[in-house]
Design a protein around this motif. Structure first.
Motif, PDB file in Angstrom:
ATOM      1  N   LEU A 159     -28.289  38.796  28.880  1.00 32.11           N
ATOM      2  CA  LEU A 159     -27.729  39.786  27.705  1.00 32.11           C
ATOM      3  C   LEU A 159     -27.910  38.736  26.821  1.00 32.11           C
ATOM      4  CD1 LEU A 159     -24.909  41.919  28.306  1.00 32.11           C
ATOM      5  CD2 LEU A 159     -27.342  43.190  28.216  1.00 32.11           C
ATOM      6  N   THR A 186     -28.809  46.663  23.523  1.00 36.00           N
ATOM      7  CA  THR A 186     -28.211  46.141  24.921  1.00 36.00           C
ATOM      8  C   THR A 186     -27.296  46.026  23.813  1.00 36.00           C
ATOM      9  OG1 THR A 186     -29.677  44.213  24.571  1.00 36.00           O
ATOM     10  CG2 THR A 186     -30.208  45.538  26.169  1.00 36.00           C
ATOM     11  N   ASP A 225     -24.698  48.923  22.049  1.00 35.64           N
ATOM     12  CA  ASP A 225     -23.890  49.671  23.093  1.00 35.64           C
ATOM     13  C   ASP A 225     -23.085  48.961  23.515  1.00 35.64           C
ATOM     14  OD1 ASP A 225     -26.646  51.493  23.341  1.00 35.64           O
ATOM     15  OD2 ASP A 225     -26.366  51.830  25.404  1.00 35.64           O
ATOM     16  N   TRP A 226     -22.878  47.490  22.900  1.00 37.99           N
ATOM     17  CA  TRP A 226     -22.133  47.002  23.561  1.00 37.99           C
ATOM     18  C   TRP A 226     -20.781  46.655  22.995  1.00 37.99           C
ATOM     19  CZ3 TRP A 226     -19.362  43.920  27.178  1.00 37.99           C
ATOM     20  CH2 TRP A 226     -18.979  43.432  26.664  1.00 37.99           C
ATOM     21  N   VAL A 265     -22.188  47.774  28.238  1.00 34.10           N
ATOM     22  CA  VAL A 265     -24.314  47.806  29.029  1.00 34.10           C
ATOM     23  C   VAL A 265     -24.230  48.258  30.119  1.00 34.10           C
ATOM     24  CG1 VAL A 265     -25.820  46.590  28.316  1.00 34.10           C
ATOM     25  CG2 VAL A 265     -23.749  45.949  27.281  1.00 34.10           C
ATOM     26  N   PHE A 288     -29.573  47.958  30.421  1.00 35.78           N
ATOM     27  CA  PHE A 288     -29.499  46.178  30.537  1.00 35.78           C
ATOM     28  C   PHE A 288     -30.961  45.973  30.655  1.00 35.78           C
ATOM     29  CE2 PHE A 288     -29.652  42.876  33.687  1.00 35.78           C
ATOM     30  CZ  PHE A 288     -29.034  41.779  32.855  1.00 35.78           C
TER      31      PHE A 288
END
Length: 359
Positions: free
Chosen positions: A154, A189, A192-193, A199, A204
């Motif tokens: 990530l 990614t 959303d985190w 995620v 992802f």
């Protein structure tokens, strides 16, 4: 494909405590001049800590282990520090693309990206794009051969956003609509985190695929802009450490990476094998002493050649200094895609010999 190491929420206070712990220890090490942070911590749990330490040129190698981050939390320190001797402090941008520097101990002495001339920044940005993305290709090639570390990937996925910024710096124009759409998958990614603290697997994997495609676009587009479409006489090969790089005319605008595994003396050794077209060979030409038989020469750019030669010399100087004065610090090193003064241990030398003999 097994995905492991799901990221967890980490608050800002924990990051600050880890930084304070590192600084309180390292500032007491004889020869330490300054400590810097690089980048930002905008997404706790995904962001990592990038630290640079400036030390005296005569730093005692026996103290180098005290500069490492091995005793700190690997969730926030994903890699080692960058150790820079004072004599290279005003040349650091030729070793690493060091943006958003913040001095947290000692005197400010590091060269900032903005200190470079505009034309110099453009050429250096182009070099970093090609060199950095090529190293990413090696990492992407390992997907499918081992478990996927979601936390680490990530962070790598998000680095694609910085690559697009460097692309803008180097070439001063936009990207195709397709690339812009892929960039949104990469950015999701992170968004959303920040919004949900998680995620999902599909987000992802979509971001991972988008990152790979964007990296390929930037890499080949940059090579064509800088070097055109050169042609070599026959085939060519470079052995660099544990990598064997083959060059063919029919690989123009394409690349191929794979891992070859060997078992020797009960040890498993992985060797990277890469195939590229002549344009990447043209990029490596001024980083090494290789002699190439060109059928159709690459496009020439004297300013780019000067920047690359300077980068090659400074990276080699930094590597030599690290080997001599900070071998146990875990310091990161500049990456050129070819050998640049990196000291190989026994395992590395064996892998290098295998790369040469087998591939």
């Amino acid at each position: 494909m097994e995905i492991v190491n799901e990221p967890v929420s980490i608050d800002f206070d924990f990051y600050n405590k880890q930084i304070d712990e590192y600084v309180s220890r390292v500032k007491e090490v004889p020869g330490v001049c300054s400590i810097y942070l690089m980048g930002s911590i905008n997404a706790p749990g995904l962001s990592d800590i990038d630290v640079l330490v400036v030390v005296s040129d005569d730093f005692d190698r026996d103290n180098s282990k005290a500069l490492s981050v091995l005793d700190l939390d690997s969730r926030v320190f994903l890699h080692g520090p960058i150790i820079i001797p004072k004599s290279l402090s005003q040349k650091v941008q030729y070793i690493f693309y060091a943006s958003n520097l913040s001095c947290i101990y000692g005197d400010e002495c590091l060269q900032a990206w903005e200190d470079l001339r505009a034309g110099e920044r453009k050429k250096l940005a182009a070099c970093y794009l090609i060199d950095f993305i090529e190293s990413r290709f090696m990492q992407f090639s390992s997907i499918g051969c081992s478990k996927i570390d979601k936390r680490a990937w990530l962070t790598r996925i998000w680095s694609t956003v910085h690559s697009l910024e460097l692309y803008q710096c180097a070439f001063e124009n936009g990207v195709p609509e397709r690339v812009s759409s892929l960039a949104e998958l990469v950015k999701r990614t992170r968004s959303d985190w920040l919004e949900f603290g998680v995620v999902k697997e599909k987000v992802f994997l979509d971001g991972l695929k988008a990152s790979a495609e964007i990296n390929e676009f930037i890499f080949f587009n940059a090579l064509e802009r800088l070097y055109g479409c050169p042609i070599i006489n026959g085939k060519f090969r470079i052995v660099s450490g544990s990598r064997s790089i083959k060059f063919h005319n029919n690989m123009q605008g394409k690349k191929k990476y794979y891992l070859a595994g060997y078992k020797l003396l009960n040890k498993h050794l992985n060797i990277f094998v890469a195939e590229h077209g002549p344009s990447y060979l043209a990029h490596l030409e001024h980083y090494s002493d290789i002699k190439i038989g060109w059928h159709y020469f690459p496009r020439k750019n004297e300013e780019l050649e000067r920047v690359k030669f300077k980068r090659k010399e400074i990276v080699a100087c930094h590597n030599f200094w690290i080997n001599s004065h900070a071998p146990k610090s875990g310091s990161m090193r500049g990456y050129l895609g070819v050998d640049n003064g990196l000291a190989l241990g026994l395992k590395g030398r064996i892998k290098s010999v295998l790369s040469y003999l087998v591939f």
